[in-house]
Scaffold this active site. Structure first.
Site, PDB file in Angstrom:
ATOM      1  N   HIS A  83     -10.436   1.725  -3.006  1.00 52.91           N
ATOM      2  CA  HIS A  83     -10.494   0.100  -3.375  1.00 52.91           C
ATOM      3  C   HIS A  83     -11.449  -0.402  -2.536  1.00 52.91           C
ATOM      4  O   HIS A  83     -11.338  -0.686  -1.218  1.00 52.91           O
ATOM      5  CB  HIS A  83      -9.207  -0.300  -3.146  1.00 52.91           C
ATOM      6  CG  HIS A  83      -9.011  -1.837  -3.366  1.00 52.91           C
ATOM      7  ND1 HIS A  83      -7.760  -2.583  -2.864  1.00 52.91           N
ATOM      8  CD2 HIS A  83      -9.520  -2.617  -3.954  1.00 52.91           C
ATOM      9  CE1 HIS A  83      -7.985  -3.822  -2.921  1.00 52.91           C
ATOM     10  NE2 HIS A  83      -8.984  -3.945  -3.736  1.00 52.91           N
ATOM     11  N   ASP A 139      -1.056  -4.780  -6.255  1.00 52.34           N
ATOM     12  CA  ASP A 139      -1.430  -4.438  -4.812  1.00 52.34           C
ATOM     13  C   ASP A 139      -1.407  -5.461  -4.179  1.00 52.34           C
ATOM     14  O   ASP A 139      -1.951  -6.544  -4.304  1.00 52.34           O
ATOM     15  CB  ASP A 139      -2.897  -3.608  -4.870  1.00 52.34           C
ATOM     16  CG  ASP A 139      -3.453  -3.582  -3.380  1.00 52.34           C
ATOM     17  OD1 ASP A 139      -2.447  -3.235  -2.675  1.00 52.34           O
ATOM     18  OD2 ASP A 139      -4.512  -3.145  -3.155  1.00 52.34           O
ATOM     19  N   GLY A 140      -0.415  -5.423  -3.216  1.00 56.92           N
ATOM     20  CA  GLY A 140      -0.172  -6.637  -2.093  1.00 56.92           C
ATOM     21  C   GLY A 140       1.267  -7.097  -1.827  1.00 56.92           C
ATOM     22  O   GLY A 140       1.676  -7.731  -3.017  1.00 56.92           O
ATOM     23  N   SER A 191       2.642  -1.368   4.074  1.00 53.50           N
ATOM     24  CA  SER A 191       3.563  -1.733   5.059  1.00 53.50           C
ATOM     25  C   SER A 191       4.876  -1.224   4.304  1.00 53.50           C
ATOM     26  O   SER A 191       5.757  -0.450   5.208  1.00 53.50           O
ATOM     27  CB  SER A 191       3.632  -3.189   5.628  1.00 53.50           C
ATOM     28  OG  SER A 191       3.641  -3.867   4.238  1.00 53.50           O
ATOM     29  N   ASP A 221      -8.215   1.687   1.410  1.00 56.96           N
ATOM     30  CA  ASP A 221      -8.628   0.118   1.343  1.00 56.96           C
ATOM     31  C   ASP A 221      -9.799  -0.027   2.444  1.00 56.96           C
ATOM     32  O   ASP A 221      -9.737  -0.081   3.666  1.00 56.96           O
ATOM     33  CB  ASP A 221      -7.645  -0.659   2.085  1.00 56.96           C
ATOM     34  CG  ASP A 221      -6.496  -0.913   0.977  1.00 56.96           C
ATOM     35  OD1 ASP A 221      -6.899  -1.276  -0.178  1.00 56.96           O
ATOM     36  OD2 ASP A 221      -5.289  -0.894   1.361  1.00 56.96           O
ATOM     37  N   SER A 235      -1.197   3.029   0.512  1.00 58.18           N
ATOM     38  CA  SER A 235      -2.161   2.736   1.434  1.00 58.18           C
ATOM     39  C   SER A 235      -2.151   2.978   2.948  1.00 58.18           C
ATOM     40  O   SER A 235      -1.325   2.660   3.483  1.00 58.18           O
ATOM     41  CB  SER A 235      -2.391   1.087   1.349  1.00 58.18           C
ATOM     42  OG  SER A 235      -3.340   0.623   2.275  1.00 58.18           O
ATOM     43  N   MET A 266     -13.225  -3.181  -0.980  1.00 53.32           N
ATOM     44  CA  MET A 266     -13.539  -4.831  -0.791  1.00 53.32           C
ATOM     45  C   MET A 266     -14.662  -4.966   0.039  1.00 53.32           C
ATOM     46  O   MET A 266     -14.548  -5.328   1.426  1.00 53.32           O
ATOM     47  CB  MET A 266     -12.202  -5.014   0.002  1.00 53.32           C
ATOM     48  CG  MET A 266     -11.059  -5.132  -0.946  1.00 53.32           C
ATOM     49  SD  MET A 266      -9.377  -4.921  -0.073  1.00 53.32           S
ATOM     50  CE  MET A 266      -9.176  -3.325   0.336  1.00 53.32           C
ATOM     51  N   MET A 322      -4.512  -7.824  -7.835  1.00 53.61           N
ATOM     52  CA  MET A 322      -4.228  -8.231  -6.311  1.00 53.61           C
ATOM     53  C   MET A 322      -3.086  -9.196  -6.346  1.00 53.61           C
ATOM     54  O   MET A 322      -3.263 -10.442  -6.797  1.00 53.61           O
ATOM     55  CB  MET A 322      -5.251  -8.774  -5.611  1.00 53.61           C
ATOM     56  CG  MET A 322      -6.548  -7.706  -5.509  1.00 53.61           C
ATOM     57  SD  MET A 322      -6.118  -6.226  -4.576  1.00 53.61           S
ATOM     58  CE  MET A 322      -5.493  -6.764  -2.963  1.00 53.61           C
ATOM     59  N   MET A 339     -12.665  -1.776   3.833  1.00 51.48           N
ATOM     60  CA  MET A 339     -13.514  -3.342   3.987  1.00 51.48           C
ATOM     61  C   MET A 339     -14.727  -3.383   4.948  1.00 51.48           C
ATOM     62  O   MET A 339     -14.707  -2.772   5.676  1.00 51.48           O
ATOM     63  CB  MET A 339     -12.131  -4.051   4.693  1.00 51.48           C
ATOM     64  CG  MET A 339     -10.945  -4.101   3.962  1.00 51.48           C
ATOM     65  SD  MET A 339      -9.483  -4.852   4.716  1.00 51.48           S
ATOM     66  CE  MET A 339      -8.065  -4.446   3.662  1.00 51.48           C
ATOM     67  N   GLY A 376      -7.799  -8.351   2.196  1.00 50.40           N
ATOM     68  CA  GLY A 376      -8.064  -8.434   3.676  1.00 50.40           C
ATOM     69  C   GLY A 376      -7.318  -7.564   4.721  1.00 50.40           C
ATOM     70  O   GLY A 376      -7.409  -7.101   5.675  1.00 50.40           O
ATOM     71  N   PHE A 377      -5.704  -7.820   4.366  1.00 49.06           N
ATOM     72  CA  PHE A 377      -5.009  -7.214   5.518  1.00 49.06           C
ATOM     73  C   PHE A 377      -3.617  -6.738   4.613  1.00 49.06           C
ATOM     74  O   PHE A 377      -3.361  -6.982   3.604  1.00 49.06           O
ATOM     75  CB  PHE A 377      -4.409  -8.450   6.357  1.00 49.06           C
ATOM     76  CG  PHE A 377      -5.586  -9.106   7.104  1.00 49.06           C
ATOM     77  CD1 PHE A 377      -5.913  -8.580   8.123  1.00 49.06           C
ATOM     78  CD2 PHE A 377      -6.048 -10.170   6.536  1.00 49.06           C
ATOM     79  CE1 PHE A 377      -7.079  -9.140   8.762  1.00 49.06           C
ATOM     80  CE2 PHE A 377      -7.408 -10.748   7.218  1.00 49.06           C
ATOM     81  CZ  PHE A 377      -7.804 -10.157   8.187  1.00 49.06           C
ATOM     82  N   SER A 378      -2.960  -5.840   5.358  1.00 47.13           N
ATOM     83  CA  SER A 378      -1.811  -5.306   4.816  1.00 47.13           C
ATOM     84  C   SER A 378      -0.470  -6.268   5.471  1.00 47.13           C
ATOM     85  O   SER A 378      -1.355  -7.005   6.381  1.00 47.13           O
ATOM     86  CB  SER A 378      -1.314  -3.947   5.447  1.00 47.13           C
ATOM     87  OG  SER A 378      -1.520  -3.669   6.607  1.00 47.13           O
ATOM     88  N   GLY A 379       0.560  -6.179   4.978  1.00 41.23           N
ATOM     89  CA  GLY A 379       1.771  -6.865   5.762  1.00 41.23           C
ATOM     90  C   GLY A 379       1.757  -8.286   5.216  1.00 41.23           C
ATOM     91  O   GLY A 379       2.494  -9.229   5.944  1.00 41.23           O
ATOM     92  N   HIS A 385      -4.414   5.595  -1.587  1.00 45.00           N
ATOM     93  CA  HIS A 385      -5.058   4.414  -1.725  1.00 45.00           C
ATOM     94  C   HIS A 385      -5.717   4.113  -0.280  1.00 45.00           C
ATOM     95  O   HIS A 385      -5.277   3.951   0.660  1.00 45.00           O
ATOM     96  CB  HIS A 385      -4.251   3.229  -1.856  1.00 45.00           C
ATOM     97  CG  HIS A 385      -4.681   1.957  -2.188  1.00 45.00           C
ATOM     98  ND1 HIS A 385      -4.922   1.246  -3.622  1.00 45.00           N
ATOM     99  CD2 HIS A 385      -5.037   0.712  -1.556  1.00 45.00           C
ATOM    100  CE1 HIS A 385      -5.434   0.175  -3.696  1.00 45.00           C
ATOM    101  NE2 HIS A 385      -5.542  -0.196  -2.259  1.00 45.00           N
TER     102      HIS A 385
HETATM  103  C1  DX5 Z   1      -4.988  -5.661   0.840  1.00 43.56           C
HETATM  104  C2  DX5 Z   1      -5.151  -4.411   0.420  1.00 43.56           C
HETATM  105  C3  DX5 Z   1      -3.827  -3.651   0.224  1.00 43.56           C
HETATM  106  C4  DX5 Z   1      -2.972  -3.526   1.371  1.00 43.56           C
HETATM  107  C5  DX5 Z   1      -1.434  -3.622   1.078  1.00 43.56           C
HETATM  108  O1  DX5 Z   1      -6.357  -6.197   1.130  1.00 43.56           O
HETATM  109  O2  DX5 Z   1      -5.884  -3.997  -0.696  1.00 43.56           O
HETATM  110  O3  DX5 Z   1      -3.915  -2.603  -0.511  1.00 43.56           O
HETATM  111  O4  DX5 Z   1      -3.129  -2.567   2.098  1.00 43.56           O
HETATM  112  O5  DX5 Z   1      -0.499  -3.595   1.874  1.00 43.56           O
HETATM  113  P1  DX5 Z   1       1.066  -4.167   1.993  1.00 43.56           P
HETATM  114  O6  DX5 Z   1       1.425  -3.320   0.834  1.00 43.56           O
HETATM  115  O7  DX5 Z   1       1.501  -4.319   3.370  1.00 43.56           O
HETATM  116  O8  DX5 Z   1       0.877  -5.524   1.436  1.00 43.56           O
HETATM  117 ZN    ZN Z   2      -5.852  -1.942  -1.610  1.00 37.85          ZN
END
Ligand code: DX5
Ligand code: ZN
Length: 223
Positions: free
Chosen positions: A64, A172-173, A195, A33, A6, A66, A134, A35, A139-142, A31
């Site tokens: 993906h 994912d996540g 991440s 993402d 991602s 969202m 999921m 949003m 919404g966010f990575s990390g 990937h």
């Molecule tokens: C979350 C995204 C994920 C995200 C994963 O809303 O759909 O794809 O980027 O990030 P990590 O691997 O850092 O949790």
């Molecule tokens: Zn994703």
């Protein structure tokens, strides 16, 4: 088992450099993402970025989405993606949108939030090519992984086998070095990470994930 990177955690000003390193490091998919600040409380990137990535790299892209109205954008996302995944929770006629994606000749995916049970999508599993489980709220990575959601991978594998279906299962996540082995024991087909791939040394990170995957797979006796 495939690794999907991602770009949400990549250095976006150096996206070409980071993606090149990730591809050299052996990722299988990119990937994207997407949003919209409405379906999820964050805004990222979309069609122009996807098209630019497509122009520069050949490996498959999974978009993906969202976003609240994915049906409006299928045409555009299908033009540069090998997979387009929409959310079960996006309040559209999911089945109809999946059909629209399939008609584009690419893989149609459905993603489910941690609070959505597999039961909700059971009726459409014969019409999907990909289910994205999921393990964080989108919404966010990390973010920290919600491990309770991992069990859905096992349930989906059971249904797939029993009903002789073909969809791939992604997760994912929140995947990181500490939990990758546990994730693998559930037997997903695709591991998505932002991440754990782009924070730090990209190739080293991918090697770590790959090694952990092969150890777990061999250790658990799966092929
Ligand atoms: C979350 C995204 C994920 C995200 C994963 O809303 O759909 O794809 O980027 O990030 P990590 O691997 O850092 O949790
Ligand atoms: Zn994703």
């Amino acid at each position: 088992m495939k690794i999907s990177a991602s770009i949400l955690s990549a250095d976006l000003l150096n996206l070409e450099r980071d993606l090149k390193e990730a591809i050299d490091g052996g990722i299988d998919l990119i990937h994207l993402d997407v949003m919209d600040g409405h379906f999820v409380p964050n805004l990222t990137f979309g069609i122009p970025v996807g098209k630019s990535v497509r122009k520069r790299f050949d490996i498959p892209i999974e978009s993906h989405l969202m976003i609240s109205n994915p049906d409006r954008y299928i045409e555009e996302y299908s033009s540069f993606s090998e997979y387009v995944t929409i959310h079960w929770e996006s309040a559209v006629q999911v089945s109809r949108v999946l059909q629209k994606i399939k008609e584009k000749g690419i893989k149609a995916g459905v993603a489910i939030n941690p609070s959505t049970e597999v039961d909700s999508i059971e009726g459409i599993l014969d019409r999907v090519d990909y289910v994205l489980v999921m393990t964080v709220n989108p919404g966010f990575s990390g973010q920290k992984m919600i491990k309770d959601a991992l069990g859905k991978i096992d349930i989906l594998r059971g249904i797939r086998e029993k009903q002789n279906l073909n969809f791939e299962i992604g997760v994912d996540g929140g995947i990181n070095r500490d939990n990758i082995k546990e994730v693998i024991t559930h037997g997903p087909d695709i591991i998505v990470s932002a991440s754990a791939i782009f924070n730090g040394k990209i190739k080293e990170n991918i090697n770590f994930l790959r090694n952990a995957m092969s150890v777990s797979v061999n250790g658990s006796g799966n092929s």
